[in-house]
Scaffold this active site. Structure first.
Site, PDB file in Angstrom:
ATOM      1  CB  CYS D   2      -0.872   0.057   1.251  1.00  0.00           C
ATOM      2  SG  CYS D   2      -1.897  -1.404   1.472  1.00  0.00           S
ATOM      3  N   GLY D  28      -0.204   0.328  -5.190  1.00  0.00           N
ATOM      4  CA  GLY D  28      -1.506  -0.310  -5.011  1.00  0.00           C
ATOM      5  C   GLY D  28      -2.525   0.244  -5.971  1.00  0.00           C
ATOM      6  CG  ASN D 103       2.878   0.276   3.327  1.00  0.00           C
ATOM      7  OD1 ASN D 103       2.515  -0.789   2.847  1.00  0.00           O
ATOM      8  ND2 ASN D 103       4.042   0.842   3.026  1.00  0.00           N
TER       9      ASN D 103
END
Lengths: 464, 464, 464, 464
Positions: D2, D28, D103
């Site tokens: 992410c 992402g 993340n």
């Protein structure tokens, strides 16, 4: 069937047109469109499939600038159900930008189309209205009026038209006057529409109705009468009064609501139901007729069927196991009104008979002891070739079955159709009517090649 | 207000639920949702803003597998109009997947919410129904029934609920029985719904109505009665009969259509209009009342207003210059019926008065000589705290103005409200009713903090 | 510029076309479309604005049945950016259904259009390609080949065309051969496409490239050579090799990658940068040129700029306060490569100069000591009238400024353009080229009325 | 994997966040979201499936008012691909509105979730990040810092976090520092982001990178260092440098581009390909590695594969008959570069091996005499449990096959993997690295129940 509207000399003409189309939505729910003309004569167009309220949102209306506009709402008659057939038509020709909205159906469109194609014309739609556009574009007349007149001299059938060429608006009703067209005034502007209910909504006042064969030019809010089209015997469409027009409209000089109540009274005179205890309508189209029937017969009026107005066009049928007919989604019987009673159900007309059969089953399931069906128009025995989307002869139950067979099919104790004479009596004496679908007397002969149900010329289908 | 439905032991339960929501659409048009439970107890959800027919298409229904389902259609009561507030609620807790659909309004939601948040609860919506979900999830009871019961022991107000925990369906009506909930059978399956019209549509037969305080568990098509909730004085919502329910439904043991006609008759007894020539309804909500009025008074019933059923929620108001009120889009007067006559207009109730004022203006513009307004319920003087979305007191015209002031504001020759006694007489003797919005007698006291109109707890607004 | 493709005798021809358009996406991202022809000769069409992958989904492809198809991907040249201008064109004329996809630009379209409109032709788009359709439809020749040939005898300019009439596919390259068109075979079927990369993607093998003036008919997978068009001096578009075609394609008999590396080598020979420490490209269009430059010059090649491939067409510019140029969204400098060094930046060409100026600023901000810009083509001094969407003369920086002025504007230490001779040497000796935009030597004179930038004929704009 | 971003004290913080997410899109592409906090502390949220540029349009950005914001772009790691799992998470708890973007991947999420559910917590998503939100909401600490710290003391695994509580922004990196997080300044405001490329795009300057275990509070543009988290051995993710981060970023104190070129050089040292004639990359991820390989080996660098950047996520595979692999849509070989030659193909890593096999087939079909595959990282033998979405062990070709088997499967003449030592040498000496996926040395033990591939807790799937 279709609804059309033309606007001249009104600020934000597209918004007025949008409102008018809202009021004319009952005349066609398949597609709708607006063309506006700005001050420089530049056209702006938006058309879409579906309802007026879905097609037009603020962003679309914002782009449709100008004080002249035409609008159209369509229920397919000729041509298949694709965006390419949505109207108004818009084209550039040597006279400038031309837009056209048509209510009606031509009876020589196939022949004219063949002739135009032979001469190199390219068609974008399968709609018969595009034929008129080509005829105007190909006319050798020097001015717009002459070009339109030359085009109209070639076409036959039913047509109420609003046309813009440049910033000028034209309105025409065919010589027989099949379809209505009314003229209204709003401030300094002019609005031409299929029915008076469109004028009411925008706050315009009715100036007059166009007579059969009338041809007018509207420019800067001034209506100028042009030489009328060649005369022909008048044949106003009686089905407009029976079913199509909105009850709050006045068309062909008649209040639609008044005619419908009278249809109900005539029906009660011709087919009373002496032993019945209650009369109710199939809402909303036969409300006025049931009222007239109740008044004349002295039977008690109640609400035996409730209509669900949230039924959209995207209803998904559940698994077959549920066996829920579309008619059940649309109507629900009121058990309290029906159970244990002998009921009279009034409907406007009987086309295929399948919806009525479903309704009768529902009414019986709600406990009716006897069901007497009364129809406020005669048996429909033939298709309409002048703009109403009736099915082909084979699908018309009255074209292929006797009344007794129909009564048995529907499962009712008695079935009464209003007579042709009774219907015309209710429709009033001001007009001569077309009643071809009931009587088989077609005012304009229709060549075999033009009859509905024939395969149209091959045209592309767009998946969108 | 909201409509709810629960289905157990029916193949494709989501499709049955979808049909039921279609029939309950009149109870809420803001959002709708369905949760289905598959054979493995796995939930599947789809919710959206708008109408049932727009939210659910074939692809969505295909994904909603399972033979158990709950559905909800919402008209915002508590909580703002955002997708996060659409129901059913769905959550995972230690008892598994829990879904819940709620019709009604809690009167201690703000207090409970504050308490839960103090304990670390996270809220996803501003809906009071989420409070119930948290209370169930936090219950220390060992089984689902005990957890629900513990949660319900904390809440106060109006609630008809359908809940699934795992593959079991629960249905509950609060002890006062504000909102209706009926049980039907379809083959081997069970359907629980807000009104009988939902049963009719799917072809289910009514088994019985849930009594105030009832709590049932449905599993594999078997309805098991659980110990009822603690007793309290019954107070069925009279406004369900007056306005909210569909006329073809039977709720609180009464035919809605029959009650409404009786309301009209009582109204005619209390407020006749001797010199009037015609009576008509504001369609469709007061059709039955106008019928009753006409029957009792002997006045002639006609259709003076036509309703445009194509008005969507996305209607764009044109420029101010056109001054077209929303009421004009929705209704059009029938000049033929109205012009030159003294008319009686029957409506179900008067809330703010603005729509009625617009209608009266339209009726006058159509030529009415005199307008007599008759309302089939008493003056609304207070908001509803039990689930109906009435405006705050300041906006209720009858809370702040005398009848004479209202009559003048509306511009009518006479104004007649049905009395409280007359309304209750028409509503029948089977039930004790809540009539707080008319009488100010609130059956459950409402703390100041819980009153409608207060700012809710801060919650994110999603632009989508 | 545009990419075109035609398919004959392949099952699911639309899917092959779809794949081919995917490979030709670099030739146009404004709109795309496919027409397929089924076994009965019935056309099916879908066109949309945007990328191939957005326009075509499974439902669209499913409807495009048939074993013959043409496809088009468009970057506007003539005509404005509206759906009406998306191709293929589709029309019904007396020869049946006709579809046409055009790459190039006519130089007498305005004149022909005027003439056709005078004769009553109706135009649906502002695209010059529609002129060809009308000319075919109006031809009096008895068969399709004759009709196409008569139409082509009237038009001037650049045109590579794929056309279907009925189920037969035609492909044509104009006598000067401005735009490429290649023929491939896949099983028993034939694929005609703008570049070989489209053949590669679908697994077809290259049969041959069409020569300038070639006219072929493809039917049932058999390619038949028809009499070529009247001869004219060949002038292949050199900009296809410099910039437009994909590096993995072979067009005009040349590997595009090989030509581009050679352009880089020629550039290094003409404009070395002796003191520089590193050379890098503006990715991806000048990658091969930078490689050639590095090879020839002996300078070290690195990656000084990273391109963000996620930049869509809908990028929203934030508030002016942020002053984020579009160029910054698309490229980011690699500080490690640039800081403290004297760098050579190789780009394919310089049009307006604004993007390059932004790039140079970014490179300086990343710490470059010196920036030497090298362009692998000569200064662009005139617009293209043969199909490439170059700006008007006033916007071309090299048309209005001296090299020193440009160097100063860009803010670089040195600026080197490849010479016309150098470019043509790299482009190889197999072809005669059009290099009008560099040299001003236009192979077909362009009347003032046809020059790009003139206002087109008024046409409706559709907000959708 | 992410990308996350947090913004404080910048006008229109959501627009800055939007730009930053654009730059982090490579981290992402499944979903993205932004929460903004306005001056009154009220949160505004928009999340959607797809790319940043598709999810956010002007209307969405307009609603996201405020000078504080967090953003997230997600490629699913834990939790399935549904909107409910899109981040930032947003919740109301007693401390006010809390938003969180994460993340990384927790290694004790399943256990914590079970515990929370036992205590009555309700989960809306299957994302492990929601666990952190619940832990904060349930903390009994009096202030936000204490609540976050207590929550973090319970979680294990990889986490870089940006959190807002009220109008205060917090940023945290887990004690091992698996994932990068950098701090930048723009005017008076602060931006925290996963990579420096996000700072570059908005024009912010890098202040510093957060060290493992760092915990900072940002308020009104002032960054305040809070007591760091409990210490643990540092283990920066080496795969960030090898593959994940953008080459123009500097993370872990290293220029990603420089590291990648060095990986290529090490690879050439370890696995030269003496007889080969050309080296090329699999664009774009291994461009820098191929460059390093060419520099070190002295082999000539060319462009043997062209990548089609228009490949969207909605590519529809045609009929099986065409047998067009996805790899063919994405890459096309340049015949000119490959035909008749012995080629070295440099790729960053080998996961399942299927894409490489397809590439090798394409390269052979383009005429390569010999293909030598070189991988700039060691064989991947185990999944990542710290946030990278690697497949399970059974799908990792190097976990189940010998090098000779892999070479044969791919069909290459030789296959060379960079050694673990070589990789770490290139990655530099500033950091200690996690290389568990290559070496099996997992820095945090992962309980069986938490391993990826296990069925998550049942959660509803929304068809939308």
């Amino acid at each position: 069937m279709c609804g059309i509207i033309g606007v001249s000399a009104l600020h934000d003409a597209a918004r007025v047109t949008y409102l008018g189309l809202y009021a004319l939505q009952h005349r066609g729910q398949e597609s709708a469109g607006i063309v506006s003309i700005d001050g420089a004569g530049q056209p702006h167009i938006h058309r879409g499939m579906g309802l007026v309220g879905e097609i037009f949102q603020e962003p679309q209306l914002k782009e449709l600038v100008g004080d002249v506009a035409v609008g159209h709402t369509r229920y397919s008659t000729a041509g298949s159900s694709v965006l390419a057939n949505a109207q108004p038509c818009l084209a550039n020709y040597r006279g400038g930008a031309l837009s056209l909205a048509h209510n009606g159906n031509l009876t020589n469109a196939v022949e004219l189309r063949r002739e135009l194609v032979e001469q190199g014309a390219i068609f974008q739609s399968s709609s018969d209205s595009e034929v008129i556009v080509h005829l105007i574009a190909r006319s050798t007349q020097p001015d717009a009026e002459g070009q339109i007149r030359e085009a109209l001299s070639r076409i036959e059938g039913a047509y109420s038209l609003v046309i813009t060429i440049g910033r000028t608006l034209y309105a025409i009703v065919d010589p027989r006057g099949f379809r209505p067209l009314v003229v209204g005034r709003l401030g300094d502007g002019i609005i031409i529409a299929s029915e008076t209910c469109a004028l009411d909504l925008v706050g315009a006042t009715l100036v007059r109705e166009l007579k059969p064969g009338e041809f007018v030019r509207v420019s800067n809010g001034v209506v100028k009468n042009l030489t009328p089209l060649a005369e022909a015997p008048v044949s106003r469409c009686v089905f407009e009064l029976v079913y199509f027009a909105r009850p709050d409209s006045t068309i062909f000089g008649e209040s639609v609501d008044r005619v419908r109540r009278e249809l109900g009274r005539q029906l009660a005179l011709e087919h009373p139901a002496p032993g019945a205890q209650v009369v109710f309508s199939v809402p909303d189209s036969s409300n006025a007729m049931a009222l007239g029937f109740a008044e004349q017969s002295g039977l008690k009026l109640e609400h035996g069927l409730i209509r669900n107005h949230y039924v959209g066009r995207t209803f998904i049928n559940p698994t077959q196991a549920l066996r829920v007919a579309k008619v059940k989604i649309k109507f629900n019987p009121v058990r309290e009104v029906i159970a244990g009673r002998s009921v009279v159900v009034v409907d406007d007309s009987l086309v295929r008979g399948t919806t009525s059969k479903g309704l009768v089953q529902m009414i019986r399931a709600a406990g009716a002891r006897e069901v007497h069906l009364r129809l406020a128009s005669p048996p429909i025995t033939g298709p309409c070739h002048y703009g109403i989307d009736t099915p082909t002869e084979e699908e018309l139950i009255a074209a292929t079955h006797s009344r007794e067979e129909i009564r048995e099919f529907l499962g009712v104790e008695s079935l009464g159709y209003l007579s042709l004479e009774g219907m015309l009596r209710a429709a009033g004496t001001k007009n001569a009517f077309c009643h071809a679908c009931f009587s088989g007397q077609y005012p304009i002969p229709v060549p075999r090649s033009e009859r509905r149900g024939r395969t149209p010329l091959p045209l592309a289908t767009a998946p969108t």
